[in-house]
Design a protein around this motif. Structure first.
Motif, short mmCIF file in Angstrom:
data_model
loop_
_atom_site.label_atom_id
_atom_site.label_comp_id
_atom_site.label_asym_id
_atom_site.label_seq_id
_atom_site.Cartn_x
_atom_site.Cartn_y
_atom_site.Cartn_z
N ASN A 72 37.85 47.97 36.92
CA ASN A 72 36.90 48.62 36.01
C ASN A 72 37.24 50.11 35.85
OD1 ASN A 72 35.38 46.32 35.58
ND2 ASN A 72 33.97 46.73 37.26
N LYS A 73 37.56 50.76 36.97
CA LYS A 73 37.83 52.20 36.94
C LYS A 73 39.10 52.50 36.13
CE LYS A 73 38.47 56.15 40.05
NZ LYS A 73 39.76 56.60 39.57
N LEU A 74 40.18 51.75 36.42
CA LEU A 74 41.44 52.00 35.72
C LEU A 74 41.29 51.72 34.22
CD1 LEU A 74 44.01 50.50 38.26
CD2 LEU A 74 43.41 52.90 37.92
N SER A 75 40.56 50.66 33.91
CA SER A 75 40.33 50.31 32.51
C SER A 75 39.54 51.41 31.80
CB SER A 75 39.60 48.96 32.46
OG SER A 75 39.13 48.68 31.19
N GLU A 76 38.51 51.92 32.49
CA GLU A 76 37.70 53.04 31.94
C GLU A 76 38.56 54.26 31.66
OE1 GLU A 76 34.40 54.52 34.37
OE2 GLU A 76 33.59 52.49 34.19
N GLU A 77 39.57 54.47 32.53
CA GLU A 77 40.45 55.63 32.38
C GLU A 77 41.53 55.40 31.31
OE1 GLU A 77 39.91 57.11 37.02
OE2 GLU A 77 41.82 56.21 36.41
N GLY A 78 41.50 54.25 30.67
CA GLY A 78 42.42 53.97 29.58
C GLY A 78 43.76 53.40 30.01
N GLU A 79 43.87 53.01 31.28
CA GLU A 79 45.13 52.44 31.75
C GLU A 79 45.20 50.94 31.46
OE1 GLU A 79 46.24 53.40 35.70
OE2 GLU A 79 45.63 55.49 35.51
N GLY A 80 46.41 50.43 31.40
CA GLY A 80 46.59 48.99 31.23
C GLY A 80 46.35 48.29 32.56
N VAL A 81 45.60 47.20 32.56
CA VAL A 81 45.30 46.48 33.80
C VAL A 81 45.34 44.97 33.56
CG1 VAL A 81 43.64 46.15 35.70
CG2 VAL A 81 43.59 48.28 34.42
N THR A 82 45.94 44.25 34.51
CA THR A 82 45.75 42.80 34.57
C THR A 82 45.23 42.49 35.95
OG1 THR A 82 47.40 42.14 32.93
CG2 THR A 82 46.93 40.55 34.66
N ILE A 83 44.15 41.71 36.02
CA ILE A 83 43.63 41.31 37.33
C ILE A 83 43.77 39.79 37.46
CG2 ILE A 83 41.18 41.26 36.56
CD1 ILE A 83 40.70 42.50 39.53
N ILE A 84 44.28 39.37 38.63
CA ILE A 84 44.55 37.95 38.87
C ILE A 84 43.62 37.46 39.97
CG2 ILE A 84 46.32 36.26 39.60
CD1 ILE A 84 48.45 38.45 38.89
N ASP A 85 43.00 36.31 39.76
CA ASP A 85 42.23 35.68 40.85
C ASP A 85 42.33 34.17 40.70
OD1 ASP A 85 39.78 36.94 42.84
OD2 ASP A 85 39.90 34.76 42.61
N SER A 86 42.37 33.48 41.83
CA SER A 86 42.48 32.01 41.79
C SER A 86 41.13 31.37 41.48
CB SER A 86 43.03 31.51 43.13
OG SER A 86 42.41 32.17 44.19
N ASP A 87 40.05 32.16 41.56
CA ASP A 87 38.71 31.64 41.30
C ASP A 87 38.17 32.24 40.00
OD1 ASP A 87 36.06 30.94 41.28
OD2 ASP A 87 35.52 32.06 43.09
N ARG A 88 38.02 31.40 38.99
CA ARG A 88 37.58 31.85 37.68
C ARG A 88 36.25 32.62 37.74
NH1 ARG A 88 38.07 29.90 32.23
NH2 ARG A 88 39.95 28.86 32.90
N ASP A 89 35.35 32.19 38.64
CA ASP A 89 34.02 32.83 38.74
C ASP A 89 34.11 34.28 39.22
OD1 ASP A 89 32.80 30.56 37.86
OD2 ASP A 89 32.33 29.82 39.89
N ALA A 90 35.22 34.62 39.89
CA ALA A 90 35.35 35.98 40.45
C ALA A 90 35.30 37.05 39.36
CB ALA A 90 36.67 36.09 41.22
N PHE A 91 35.71 36.69 38.14
CA PHE A 91 35.78 37.70 37.07
C PHE A 91 34.40 38.16 36.59
CE2 PHE A 91 39.77 35.23 36.71
CZ PHE A 91 40.62 36.24 37.16
N ARG A 92 33.35 37.49 37.07
CA ARG A 92 31.98 37.93 36.73
C ARG A 92 31.71 39.34 37.22
NH1 ARG A 92 28.81 32.69 38.74
NH2 ARG A 92 29.47 31.25 37.14
N LYS A 93 32.48 39.76 38.24
CA LYS A 93 32.26 41.11 38.80
C LYS A 93 32.81 42.21 37.89
CE LYS A 93 32.88 39.21 43.37
NZ LYS A 93 33.87 38.15 43.03
N LEU A 94 33.61 41.84 36.89
CA LEU A 94 34.15 42.86 35.99
C LEU A 94 33.06 43.36 35.06
CD1 LEU A 94 37.52 41.11 35.12
CD2 LEU A 94 37.24 43.21 36.48
N SER A 95 33.14 44.63 34.69
CA SER A 95 32.10 45.17 33.81
C SER A 95 32.32 44.64 32.39
CB SER A 95 32.13 46.70 33.86
OG SER A 95 32.79 47.22 32.75
N PRO A 96 31.24 44.56 31.58
CA PRO A 96 31.39 44.04 30.21
C PRO A 96 32.37 44.89 29.40
CG PRO A 96 29.07 44.27 30.82
CD PRO A 96 29.86 44.90 31.92
N SER A 97 32.55 46.16 29.78
CA SER A 97 33.44 47.03 29.00
C SER A 97 34.90 46.95 29.49
CB SER A 97 32.95 48.47 29.07
OG SER A 97 32.92 48.88 30.41
N TYR A 98 35.16 46.14 30.54
CA TYR A 98 36.54 46.00 31.03
C TYR A 98 37.42 45.47 29.88
CZ TYR A 98 40.54 43.93 33.45
OH TYR A 98 41.82 43.59 33.83
#
Ligand code: AMP
Length: 154
Positions: free
Chosen positions: A33-59
């Protein structure tokens, strides 16, 4: 293995700073969330699809469902274009494996792995992998607070 991209901007790898994060737990998601807010490129990987709920709506980065130790998943994350890889899954061995692949196979300069087992830290630092240990960081902070004799909230 089946994996999928949940959402994202396909040009992420073309940004000046492009970070791949393995593990979308509280630490990984907040960092993304922080890197995305700062305008950087980010890819986040998780084996559990539900884990992405923790990302902010603006990610605005990419979310990739899959095992971060899978070369196909890392290639799909455009690891060749990454300027940094941060592995913060809940398994030390996974974090080390991701970090070693990033460093040795893909030649990524900035590689950071979270390690719960502090005794293994120095071994990986010798391999050029920066490690962070929640226990060591907490001890440093607690020590700082204990030195504050006035007991003020810092
Ligand atoms: P936490 O313990 O809250 O920091 O969360 C760690 C995250 O790492 C969880 O969301 C797990 O699903 C994720 N995780 C564990 N192993 C892997 C793996 N091999 N590849 C991708 N994500 C993983």
């Amino acid at each position: 293995m089946y994996y999928t991209v949940i959402k994202g901007d396909e040009d992420l790898g073309k940004q000046d700073e492009y970070t791949i994060i393995a593990g979308c737990g509280r630490l990984g998601a907040n960092l993304a969330n922080k890197l995305s807010e700062e305008g950087e490129g980010v890819t986040i990987i998780d084996s559990d699809r539900d884990a992405f709920r923790k990302l902010s709506p603006s990610y605005s980065g990419i979310s990739l469902v899959g095992d971060a130790t899978d070369l196909g998943v890392l290639r799909d994350a455009d690891i060749e274009k990454a300027t940094a890889v941060v592995s913060v899954t809940n398994y030390d061995n996974t974090n080390i494996m991701v970090a070693q692949l990033a460093k040795k196979m893909f030649g990524i300069g900035r590689v950071i792995a979270r390690l719960y087992d502090t005794e293994r830290e120095c071994v990986y630092q010798e391999l050029g992998i920066n490690t962070i240990s929640p226990a060591v960081l907490s001890i440093k902070e607690i020590d700082k607070l204990l030195d504050n004799e006035e007991g003020d909230v810092l």
